[in-house]
Design a protein around this motif. Structure first.
Motif, PDB file in Angstrom:
ATOM      1  N   GLU A  90       0.746  -1.306   0.017  1.00 53.08           N
ATOM      2  CA  GLU A  90      -0.012   0.106   0.022  1.00 53.08           C
ATOM      3  C   GLU A  90       0.791   1.319  -0.048  1.00 53.08           C
ATOM      4  O   GLU A  90       0.685   2.119  -0.730  1.00 53.08           O
ATOM      5  CB  GLU A  90      -0.917  -0.090   1.292  1.00 53.08           C
ATOM      6  N   GLU A  91       1.866   1.181   0.658  1.00 50.47           N
ATOM      7  CA  GLU A  91       2.804   2.349   0.910  1.00 50.47           C
ATOM      8  C   GLU A  91       3.580   2.422  -0.649  1.00 50.47           C
ATOM      9  O   GLU A  91       3.737   3.688  -0.954  1.00 50.47           O
ATOM     10  CB  GLU A  91       3.882   2.453   2.029  1.00 50.47           C
ATOM     11  N   ALA A  92       3.986   1.661  -0.992  1.00 51.51           N
ATOM     12  CA  ALA A  92       4.580   1.620  -2.396  1.00 51.51           C
ATOM     13  C   ALA A  92       3.647   2.134  -3.223  1.00 51.51           C
ATOM     14  O   ALA A  92       4.361   2.961  -4.246  1.00 51.51           O
ATOM     15  CB  ALA A  92       5.040   0.268  -2.696  1.00 51.51           C
ATOM     16  N   ILE A  93       2.428   1.585  -3.514  1.00 54.06           N
ATOM     17  CA  ILE A  93       1.568   2.117  -4.457  1.00 54.06           C
ATOM     18  C   ILE A  93       1.051   3.744  -4.067  1.00 54.06           C
ATOM     19  O   ILE A  93       1.250   4.473  -5.127  1.00 54.06           O
ATOM     20  CB  ILE A  93       0.313   1.537  -4.563  1.00 54.06           C
ATOM     21  N   GLU A  94       1.075   4.004  -2.972  1.00 52.52           N
ATOM     22  CA  GLU A  94       0.704   5.419  -2.593  1.00 52.52           C
ATOM     23  C   GLU A  94       1.957   6.295  -3.060  1.00 52.52           C
ATOM     24  O   GLU A  94       1.810   7.471  -3.838  1.00 52.52           O
ATOM     25  CB  GLU A  94       0.508   5.580  -1.124  1.00 52.52           C
ATOM     26  N   SER A  95       3.261   5.862  -2.642  1.00 49.29           N
ATOM     27  CA  SER A  95       4.323   6.553  -3.199  1.00 49.29           C
ATOM     28  C   SER A  95       4.430   6.789  -4.977  1.00 49.29           C
ATOM     29  O   SER A  95       4.831   7.721  -5.350  1.00 49.29           O
ATOM     30  CB  SER A  95       5.758   5.967  -2.805  1.00 49.29           C
ATOM     31  N   THR A  96       3.888   5.661  -5.616  1.00 45.88           N
ATOM     32  CA  THR A  96       4.121   5.615  -6.945  1.00 45.88           C
ATOM     33  C   THR A  96       2.836   6.635  -7.632  1.00 45.88           C
ATOM     34  O   THR A  96       3.187   7.614  -8.314  1.00 45.88           O
ATOM     35  CB  THR A  96       3.861   4.374  -7.499  1.00 45.88           C
ATOM     36  N   ASN A  97       1.947   6.713  -6.777  1.00 45.88           N
ATOM     37  CA  ASN A  97       0.674   7.548  -7.333  1.00 45.88           C
ATOM     38  C   ASN A  97       1.237   9.007  -6.836  1.00 45.88           C
ATOM     39  O   ASN A  97       0.850  10.045  -7.735  1.00 45.88           O
ATOM     40  CB  ASN A  97      -0.652   7.147  -6.523  1.00 45.88           C
ATOM     41  N   ILE A  98       1.844   9.418  -6.029  1.00 46.95           N
ATOM     42  CA  ILE A  98       2.403  10.804  -5.605  1.00 46.95           C
ATOM     43  C   ILE A  98       3.475  11.124  -6.804  1.00 46.95           C
ATOM     44  O   ILE A  98       3.368  12.070  -7.298  1.00 46.95           O
ATOM     45  CB  ILE A  98       2.874  10.739  -4.161  1.00 46.95           C
ATOM     46  N   CYS A  99       4.118  10.209  -7.058  1.00 44.11           N
ATOM     47  CA  CYS A  99       5.254  10.402  -7.958  1.00 44.11           C
ATOM     48  C   CYS A  99       4.619  10.984  -9.490  1.00 44.11           C
ATOM     49  O   CYS A  99       4.858  11.830 -10.199  1.00 44.11           O
ATOM     50  CB  CYS A  99       6.044   9.346  -8.391  1.00 44.11           C
ATOM     51  N   ILE A 100       3.411  10.140  -9.498  1.00 45.94           N
ATOM     52  CA  ILE A 100       2.544  10.497 -10.879  1.00 45.94           C
ATOM     53  C   ILE A 100       2.140  11.754 -10.792  1.00 45.94           C
ATOM     54  O   ILE A 100       1.916  12.567 -11.623  1.00 45.94           O
ATOM     55  CB  ILE A 100       1.570   9.201 -11.189  1.00 45.94           C
ATOM     56  N   GLU A 101       1.479  12.019  -9.645  1.00 43.22           N
ATOM     57  CA  GLU A 101       0.732  13.052  -9.377  1.00 43.22           C
ATOM     58  C   GLU A 101       1.619  14.618  -9.634  1.00 43.22           C
ATOM     59  O   GLU A 101       1.406  15.518 -10.125  1.00 43.22           O
ATOM     60  CB  GLU A 101       0.140  13.286  -7.727  1.00 43.22           C
ATOM     61  N   THR A 102       2.968  14.426  -9.213  1.00 41.57           N
ATOM     62  CA  THR A 102       3.896  15.191  -9.118  1.00 41.57           C
ATOM     63  C   THR A 102       4.342  15.424 -10.635  1.00 41.57           C
ATOM     64  O   THR A 102       4.511  16.780 -11.083  1.00 41.57           O
ATOM     65  CB  THR A 102       5.268  14.846  -8.397  1.00 41.57           C
ATOM     66  N   LEU A 103       4.548  14.551 -11.269  1.00 43.95           N
ATOM     67  CA  LEU A 103       4.656  14.848 -12.885  1.00 43.95           C
ATOM     68  C   LEU A 103       3.756  15.544 -13.797  1.00 43.95           C
ATOM     69  O   LEU A 103       3.823  16.415 -14.465  1.00 43.95           O
ATOM     70  CB  LEU A 103       4.905  13.309 -13.516  1.00 43.95           C
ATOM     71  N   GLU A 104       2.390  15.247 -13.363  1.00 44.97           N
ATOM     72  CA  GLU A 104       1.169  15.806 -14.095  1.00 44.97           C
ATOM     73  C   GLU A 104       1.021  17.279 -13.489  1.00 44.97           C
ATOM     74  O   GLU A 104       0.771  18.147 -14.181  1.00 44.97           O
ATOM     75  CB  GLU A 104      -0.205  15.373 -13.385  1.00 44.97           C
ATOM     76  N   ALA A 105       1.494  17.621 -12.224  1.00 44.43           N
ATOM     77  CA  ALA A 105       1.562  18.894 -11.823  1.00 44.43           C
ATOM     78  C   ALA A 105       2.612  19.757 -12.595  1.00 44.43           C
ATOM     79  O   ALA A 105       2.629  20.943 -12.607  1.00 44.43           O
ATOM     80  CB  ALA A 105       1.846  18.991 -10.352  1.00 44.43           C
ATOM     81  N   ILE A 106       3.723  19.088 -12.550  1.00 42.79           N
ATOM     82  CA  ILE A 106       5.044  19.816 -13.311  1.00 42.79           C
ATOM     83  C   ILE A 106       4.568  20.125 -14.944  1.00 42.79           C
ATOM     84  O   ILE A 106       4.756  21.306 -15.218  1.00 42.79           O
ATOM     85  CB  ILE A 106       6.075  18.736 -13.461  1.00 42.79           C
ATOM     86  N   ALA A 107       3.671  19.223 -15.477  1.00 42.78           N
ATOM     87  CA  ALA A 107       3.224  19.484 -16.763  1.00 42.78           C
ATOM     88  C   ALA A 107       2.095  20.499 -16.757  1.00 42.78           C
ATOM     89  O   ALA A 107       2.237  21.399 -17.605  1.00 42.78           O
ATOM     90  CB  ALA A 107       2.856  18.014 -17.478  1.00 42.78           C
ATOM     91  N   THR A 108       1.346  20.370 -15.912  1.00 42.67           N
ATOM     92  CA  THR A 108       0.205  21.342 -15.887  1.00 42.67           C
ATOM     93  C   THR A 108       0.621  22.821 -15.568  1.00 42.67           C
ATOM     94  O   THR A 108       0.258  23.779 -16.333  1.00 42.67           O
ATOM     95  CB  THR A 108      -0.756  20.932 -14.614  1.00 42.67           C
ATOM     96  N   THR A 109       1.820  23.125 -14.605  1.00 45.01           N
ATOM     97  CA  THR A 109       2.149  24.285 -14.248  1.00 45.01           C
ATOM     98  C   THR A 109       3.403  24.633 -15.233  1.00 45.01           C
ATOM     99  O   THR A 109       3.705  26.084 -15.131  1.00 45.01           O
ATOM    100  CB  THR A 109       2.747  24.452 -12.883  1.00 45.01           C
ATOM    101  N   GLY A 110       3.875  23.903 -15.921  1.00 42.42           N
ATOM    102  CA  GLY A 110       5.069  24.242 -16.842  1.00 42.42           C
ATOM    103  C   GLY A 110       6.037  24.449 -16.281  1.00 42.42           C
ATOM    104  O   GLY A 110       7.036  25.139 -17.087  1.00 42.42           O
TER     105      GLY A 110
END
Length: 316
Positions: free
Chosen positions: A83-103
């Motif tokens: 569960e912790e590993a999947i949560e960490s993965t999801n946060i990494c993905i969320e971070t990448l999407e935020a980087i793309a959205t904000t530029g």
């Protein structure tokens, strides 16, 4: 002031004891768990950019405005269940999407243990593949951080597998390891971050003396640059940085083939000066509530960091 009272070998002894002490603390799971409840205290707020994706993006934007590019790292250690590993993965993905959205000008660094390497290798690979697909979609780059020697060979093995399909992923070579040069040669042409190394390792696998580590570090930097490979030089050592600049001028290596990297919160004046000189200066920006192990290793690296942390704590 302290150094003026203690001379020669005594200084080395004190610094060694200090380093060993904080490296020991960095692996203490009980303290790590408690630290999550403390919040960013004990000076950690000066070197960790908050606990959320929004907080780190805000910091990255401010650094970009100063001419600095970044890599962000969602801190995570002692990940012991799926569960912790999947949560960490999801946060990494969320971070990448935020980087793309904000530029913002930023990529992502991560550790395989936070994706489940100590739980199940297959799970870890599945998680990193999810992250790499999102990074590829957003034209971003993933840096797999190197951890202690116990995870070294597994990390390189998985990294080599990933490189067969993805060219938007790199890793790290640590100069204090005896095997560093051999592994560097096998990774010719791949973008690498070169560091001295921040973990406590046995003499059988790693150099113990600063002079030996520094010498090997410069040797690796020159070796990778001369192969035409993109090279990230991660160091706060002004002498190392000056040597790299001179070497690249002498060998006519363009500034586009390498970059300097430093940690968020350290030597900020030097970071901005390097960027103004026309070099790529990338700041490693960690975030998240699992900050304890990272912070202890920063205190272990240099005795000056301890007073830096205490100054931040008592100024609150």
């Amino acid at each position: 002031m302290y150094r003026s009272k203690v001379q020669g070998g005594s200084v080395v002894l004190v610094e060694t004891l200090s380093k060993n002490f904080f490296l020991y603390l960095s692996k203490n799971k009980v303290l790590n768990k408690s630290a999550k409840r403390w919040g960013l205290k004990l000076g950690a707020a000066q070197v960790v950019a908050g606990v959320s994706v929004a907080s780190v993006v805000k910091v990255v934007k401010a650094l970009n405005e100063k001419g600095l590019v970044c890599t962000v790292d969602h801190l995570g250690e002692f990940v012991l269940n799926r569960e912790e590993a999947i949560e960490s993965t999801n946060i990494c993905i969320e971070t990448l999407e935020a980087i793309a959205t904000t530029g913002v000008n930023c990529n992502l660094s991560l550790k395989l243990t936070q994706l489940g390497l100590d739980i199940d290798r297959k799970l870890c690979v599945e998680n990193i593949l999810r992250i790499l697909e999102v990074a590829k979609k957003n034209h971003n780059f993933i840096r797999i951080d190197m951890e202690d020697y116990a995870h070294y060979h597994q990390t390189l093995e998985i990294f080599r597998e990933l490189r067969r399909k993805y060219n938007n992923v790199g890793t790290v070579i640590q100069a204090y390891l005896h095997c560093a040069q051999k592994d560097l040669e096998s990774l010719k042409g791949i973008p690498l971050r070169l560091v001295k190394g921040a973990y406590k390792e046995a003499p059988e696998v790693a150099y113990q003396k600063k002079e030996q580590i520094d010498e090997n570090y410069m040797k690796l930097i020159k070796q990778h640059l001369l192969t035409g490979s993109y090279t990230a030089i991660a160091s706060h050592d002004h002498e190392i940085i000056a040597k790299v600049k001179r070497f690249c001028i002498e060998q006519q290596i363009p500034k586009s083939q390498f970059e300097f990297q430093m940690l968020y919160g350290f030597r900020t004046d030097m970071q901005e000066r390097i960027a103004k000189e026309g070099y790529t200066m990338r700041v490693y920006v960690p975030f998240g509530n699992d900050w304890y192990g990272y912070f202890m290793r920063r205190l272990a690296e240099r005795p000056q960091n301890v007073s830096f942390a205490l100054k931040g704590f008592f100024s609150k």
